[in-house]
Design a protein around this motif. Sequence first.
Motif, PDB file in Angstrom:
ATOM      1  N   SER A 105      48.851  29.984  42.361  1.00 34.27           N
ATOM      2  CA  SER A 105      47.855  29.666  41.340  1.00 34.27           C
ATOM      3  C   SER A 105      46.826  30.793  41.338  1.00 34.27           C
ATOM      4  O   SER A 105      46.783  31.622  42.263  1.00 34.27           O
ATOM      5  CB  SER A 105      47.166  28.343  41.654  1.00 34.27           C
ATOM      6  N   LYS A 106      45.994  30.820  40.319  1.00 36.74           N
ATOM      7  CA  LYS A 106      44.921  31.825  40.288  1.00 36.74           C
ATOM      8  C   LYS A 106      44.020  31.657  41.508  1.00 36.74           C
ATOM      9  O   LYS A 106      43.581  32.646  42.114  1.00 36.74           O
ATOM     10  CB  LYS A 106      44.115  31.698  39.001  1.00 36.74           C
ATOM     11  N   LEU A 147      43.210  34.482  48.611  1.00 36.81           N
ATOM     12  CA  LEU A 147      43.849  35.444  49.507  1.00 36.81           C
ATOM     13  C   LEU A 147      43.068  36.749  49.555  1.00 36.81           C
ATOM     14  O   LEU A 147      42.774  37.274  50.640  1.00 36.81           O
ATOM     15  CB  LEU A 147      45.283  35.711  49.057  1.00 36.81           C
ATOM     16  N   CYS A 148      42.725  37.295  48.386  1.00 37.62           N
ATOM     17  CA  CYS A 148      41.987  38.566  48.348  1.00 37.62           C
ATOM     18  C   CYS A 148      40.641  38.434  49.055  1.00 37.62           C
ATOM     19  O   CYS A 148      40.234  39.327  49.817  1.00 37.62           O
ATOM     20  CB  CYS A 148      41.804  39.022  46.907  1.00 37.62           C
ATOM     21  N   ASP A 149      39.960  37.323  48.830  1.00 39.03           N
ATOM     22  CA  ASP A 149      38.669  37.097  49.479  1.00 39.03           C
ATOM     23  C   ASP A 149      38.830  36.983  50.996  1.00 39.03           C
ATOM     24  O   ASP A 149      38.038  37.549  51.762  1.00 39.03           O
ATOM     25  CB  ASP A 149      38.025  35.826  48.914  1.00 39.03           C
ATOM     26  N   ILE A 174      47.826  44.145  45.593  1.00 42.12           N
ATOM     27  CA  ILE A 174      48.905  44.279  44.630  1.00 42.12           C
ATOM     28  C   ILE A 174      49.668  42.957  44.572  1.00 42.12           C
ATOM     29  O   ILE A 174      50.279  42.547  45.564  1.00 42.12           O
ATOM     30  CB  ILE A 174      49.870  45.415  45.023  1.00 42.12           C
ATOM     31  N   PHE A 175      49.635  42.284  43.424  1.00 39.84           N
ATOM     32  CA  PHE A 175      50.312  41.010  43.232  1.00 39.84           C
ATOM     33  C   PHE A 175      51.590  41.273  42.442  1.00 39.84           C
ATOM     34  O   PHE A 175      51.543  41.620  41.260  1.00 39.84           O
ATOM     35  CB  PHE A 175      49.391  40.045  42.486  1.00 39.84           C
ATOM     36  N   ARG A 218      47.197  35.287  34.417  1.00 39.45           N
ATOM     37  CA  ARG A 218      46.341  36.150  33.607  1.00 39.45           C
ATOM     38  C   ARG A 218      44.893  36.069  34.093  1.00 39.45           C
ATOM     39  O   ARG A 218      44.547  35.245  34.923  1.00 39.45           O
ATOM     40  CB  ARG A 218      46.450  35.764  32.131  1.00 39.45           C
ATOM     41  N   ASP A 219      44.088  36.953  33.572  1.00 38.10           N
ATOM     42  CA  ASP A 219      42.636  36.965  33.855  1.00 38.10           C
ATOM     43  C   ASP A 219      42.330  37.190  35.332  1.00 38.10           C
ATOM     44  O   ASP A 219      41.396  36.604  35.877  1.00 38.10           O
ATOM     45  CB  ASP A 219      41.976  35.660  33.377  1.00 38.10           C
ATOM     46  N   LEU A 220      43.097  38.054  35.982  1.00 35.73           N
ATOM     47  CA  LEU A 220      42.816  38.421  37.360  1.00 35.73           C
ATOM     48  C   LEU A 220      42.023  39.722  37.393  1.00 35.73           C
ATOM     49  O   LEU A 220      42.346  40.679  36.692  1.00 35.73           O
ATOM     50  CB  LEU A 220      44.118  38.611  38.147  1.00 35.73           C
ATOM     51  N   ASP A 221      40.993  39.745  38.237  1.00 38.25           N
ATOM     52  CA  ASP A 221      40.209  40.979  38.380  1.00 38.25           C
ATOM     53  C   ASP A 221      40.071  41.411  39.845  1.00 38.25           C
ATOM     54  O   ASP A 221      39.337  42.335  40.156  1.00 38.25           O
ATOM     55  CB  ASP A 221      38.825  40.819  37.757  1.00 38.25           C
TER      56      ASP A 221
END
Length: 253
Positions: A164-165, A171-173, A187-188, A197-200
Amino acid sequence: MLISEQVAIVPVGVSCLNGFQLDRCASFLGNRFGVDFKISSSFFKWVIQDPRYIGKFFDVYVRRKKNISSKDLGIENGGLKCTYLKDTVTWFMHDYLGEGPEQACPDGTEEDRIQHVVSKYNYLLEKVRKVASVPKRYFIFGNGDLGPLDWELYRKGYFGWRFSKHDVENLCDSINKAFPEGENHFIFVASNRNIIRDLDCCHIFVTEDSHGFPDLEPEWDVIFSNLPEHACSRADIAARNITYLSKLQAQVA
């Protein structure tokens, strides 16, 4: 996992495919980044990880440096008796306790085999923690290799497959908190069944479904050729992902 004094590229899962593809392209990536990469054994090369708990894994076992004990392990109630970490649904698919033609654990009692798993994965955990000393790190994660119903353990619902978003952002955090110094790139590599979508917080790449590792090699070659070389702002990453996904949609329309 690829290691040099300047750059580390770390497979994070949720599939072991990421680690095998990195090993295959070590020479190419070394030339790309101008470093001499050493192929190092890697925790997630031997693991199938439930994406819902992957952020927790980094928080508990990397940032807090908890070691694995036999009490942390669950054992699948099946023929292979696969072992897994109960709190983070981390499956050690290459190290099972049952009998089989590719049995990975050594001969001996079940307790001997459990201790083999504990020792092996604590050793690999320490390797993950040590990439903190490398100033630039790339973490590659995703589920690009498997359709959602390809494996029996997926069909039984023993672990999740789709990100999920929230899973991606968590994970990144969690990795940023585990490795606060230096430069982290995310890198996903997503399956075309699991486009977000809408990942930054990460660069997204999308692969077709595949039933074998070699099937995806040309797509991974493209991914490795387009890894970002420099730190990007979240706004730049978001804009890049929008452009990338728009082009992808136009190609399949």
